[in-house]
Design an enzyme around this catalytic site. Structure first.
Site, PDB file in Angstrom:
ATOM      1  NE  ARG A 138      -2.748   0.886   3.564  1.00 57.98           N
ATOM      2  CZ  ARG A 138      -3.587   0.757   4.589  1.00 57.98           C
ATOM      3  NH1 ARG A 138      -4.847   0.438   4.370  1.00 57.98           N
ATOM      4  NH2 ARG A 138      -3.179   0.915   5.833  1.00 57.98           N
ATOM      5  NE  ARG A 221      -0.766   1.583  12.913  1.00 60.42           N
ATOM      6  CZ  ARG A 221       0.260   0.773  12.592  1.00 60.42           C
ATOM      7  NH1 ARG A 221       1.477   1.004  13.055  1.00 60.42           N
ATOM      8  NH2 ARG A 221       0.064  -0.251  11.782  1.00 60.42           N
ATOM      9  CE1 TYR A 270     -39.486   3.931  -7.677  1.00 59.26           C
ATOM     10  CE2 TYR A 270     -38.015   3.642  -5.807  1.00 59.26           C
ATOM     11  CZ  TYR A 270     -38.820   4.455  -6.589  1.00 59.26           C
ATOM     12  OH  TYR A 270     -38.949   5.767  -6.281  1.00 59.26           O
TER      13      TYR A 270
HETATM   14  C1  LIG Z   1      -6.997   1.491  10.001  1.00 55.09           C
HETATM   15  C2  LIG Z   1      -5.617   1.245  10.471  1.00 55.09           C
HETATM   16  C3  LIG Z   1      -5.373   0.724  11.749  1.00 55.09           C
HETATM   17  C4  LIG Z   1      -6.476   0.237  12.661  1.00 55.09           C
HETATM   18  O1  LIG Z   1      -6.924  -1.018  12.228  1.00 55.09           O
HETATM   19  P1  LIG Z   1      -7.983  -1.855  13.089  1.00 55.09           P
HETATM   20  O2  LIG Z   1      -8.088  -3.155  12.386  1.00 55.09           O
HETATM   21  O3  LIG Z   1      -9.264  -1.084  13.025  1.00 55.09           O
HETATM   22  O4  LIG Z   1      -7.453  -1.931  14.462  1.00 55.09           O
HETATM   23  C5  LIG Z   1      -4.059   0.638  12.179  1.00 55.09           C
HETATM   24  N1  LIG Z   1      -3.040   1.018  11.382  1.00 55.09           N
HETATM   25  C6  LIG Z   1      -3.237   1.489  10.127  1.00 55.09           C
HETATM   26  C7  LIG Z   1      -2.066   1.882   9.308  1.00 55.09           C
HETATM   27  C8  LIG Z   1      -4.526   1.612   9.633  1.00 55.09           C
HETATM   28  O5  LIG Z   1      -4.712   2.062   8.389  1.00 55.09           O
END
Ligand SMILES: *Cc1c(COP(=O)(O)O)cnc(C)c1O
Length: 376
Positions: A138, A221, A270
């Protein structure tokens, strides 16, 4: 888009569930780890500006968003904790990010050079996170030479503060660990090329944390789990068991605005895709694809009063019809999505019906719907 508050249809967000999931996520961290709550896409459709302070109180150490504007929205909501943008931004936006103390990801040397010009002009320093593509395909560095050149460029360069280095996993939600392990190996290799030492090295998303992947990560994250949804949720698959119970926060409620009896041979919607086989009671719900309740929901069962009733006929732009087992009054509550993970109309089951993941379903409910926050 105008949020329609004077209509009997709204998303309810259970703040107690958001708090509980956030607290549990924090308690589950390894020693020294920080919890960055991912609130991109309006907190997966739940409302970012409203939820970020709630998450902060429940233990968030920082926030992740997808784009700069989402970060600026959090700053306007008085969030002062670190904010990291996860997606690439135009280099010209480096000054706006720096002026608002928002960290940006970096994927190329050219970007850094462009950003440096903008930053020097304004006398600003930008916090950056070096993105590594370890197998997601990505964004991020994947070639040794490119990464070494960036490392060189950043030596003693005071236009930038190297706050982080990170990667993203393609399959942390899978029982098969082979590709995950391959990504960890790739990432560690890239890390070994660095002489500039980032403050935080981070790889974990919800899945890596909840399924206890054995990998070092200064930051988690944490996204989907905050909303009480299991990241392991491929359509029709068996979910992996998370390390703690998740509490879904979102429900979607409306009511019948109209109820009528139709007779054998009468069509509904519809294209008249539903034709009454006998006398039938039909209820109308004032929600449609313009709210994100898409046409593919035809046939899905929503809860009318205490009974699950199938959607018959095509979903219209602003309304859809359900087949009732008997006459019920207009005004009867309709639960389109339940916050009970075991309910047949949970977000997870709705996603199964649409042959997608609940991430997508939660995000597709748009701003025409009011979000009502319960259990403060
Ligand atoms: C969206 C995202 C996350 C979070 O992912 P989850 O599966 O919702 O925990 C963490 N890191 C990156 C780079 C993301 O794009």
């Amino acid at each position: 888009m105008i949020t329609a508050v004077n209509r009997p249809a709204a998303l309810h967000i259970n703040l107690a569930a958001i708090k509980e999931n956030t607290r549990q996520a924090k308690a589950h961290l390894k020693p020294g780890q920080k919890l960055f709550c991912v609130v991109k896409a309006n907190a997966y459709g739940h409302g970012a500006a409203r939820l970020a302070p709630v998450m902060e109180e429940a233990g968030a150490d920082g926030f992740c968003v997808a784009m700069l504007d989402e970060g600026l929205e959090l700053r306007r909501a008085q969030i002062v904790k670190p904010i990291l943008v996860l997606g690439l931004q135009p280099a010209e936006e480096a000054a706006l990010a720096a002026a608002n103390d928002i960290s940006l990801p970096v994927s190329s040397l050219d970007w850094l050079k462009e950003a440096e010009k903008v930053l020097r002009k304004e006398g600003l320093q930008l916090k950056i996170h070096l993105a590594i593509d370890s197998g997601m395909g990505r964004i991020g560095f994947s070639e040794d030479e490119d990464f070494k050149a960036v490392n060189e460029y950043l030596q003693g360069n005071d236009a930038f503060f190297v706050e982080g280095m990170f990667t993203h996993f393609a399959s942390a939600d899978s029982a098969d660990a082979s590709y995950f392990d391959y990504q960890v190996k790739r990432f560690k290799h890239m890390e070994s090329l660095l002489t500039v030492k980032p403050k935080w090295i981070h790889v974990d998303n919800t899945a890596a944390s909840l399924f206890d992947k054995d990998v070092a990560s200064d930051i988690v994250r944490f996204g989907i789990g905050l909303y009480g949804l299991n990241p392991s949720s491929a359509p029709g698959s068996q979910d992996l068991e998370p390390a703690f119970a998740l509490k879904p926060a979102m429900s979607f409620v409306s009511e019948l605005t109209y109820v009528k009896q139709i007779h054998k041979g009468y069509g509904v919607g519809y294209g008249s895709t539903h034709i009454a086989e006998e006398d039938e009671w039909i209820g109308t719900v004032p929600v449609g694809y313009a709210d994100g309740w898409i046409r593919k929901f035809q046939g899905f069962k929503v809860k009318v009063g205490d009974t699950y009733c199938p959607i018959v006929g095509r979903v219209c732009m602003d309304q859809f019809m359900v087949l009732l087992p008997k006459k019920v009054p207009a005004g009867t509550p309709v639960e389109l999505i339940s916050a009970d993970p075991a309910a047949p109309n949970s977000l997870r089951r709705a996603a199964d019906w649409l042959d997608t993941i609940h991430y997508e379903v939660a995000c597709q409910f748009n701003d025409r719907l009011d979000r009502i926050y319960d259990n403060e």
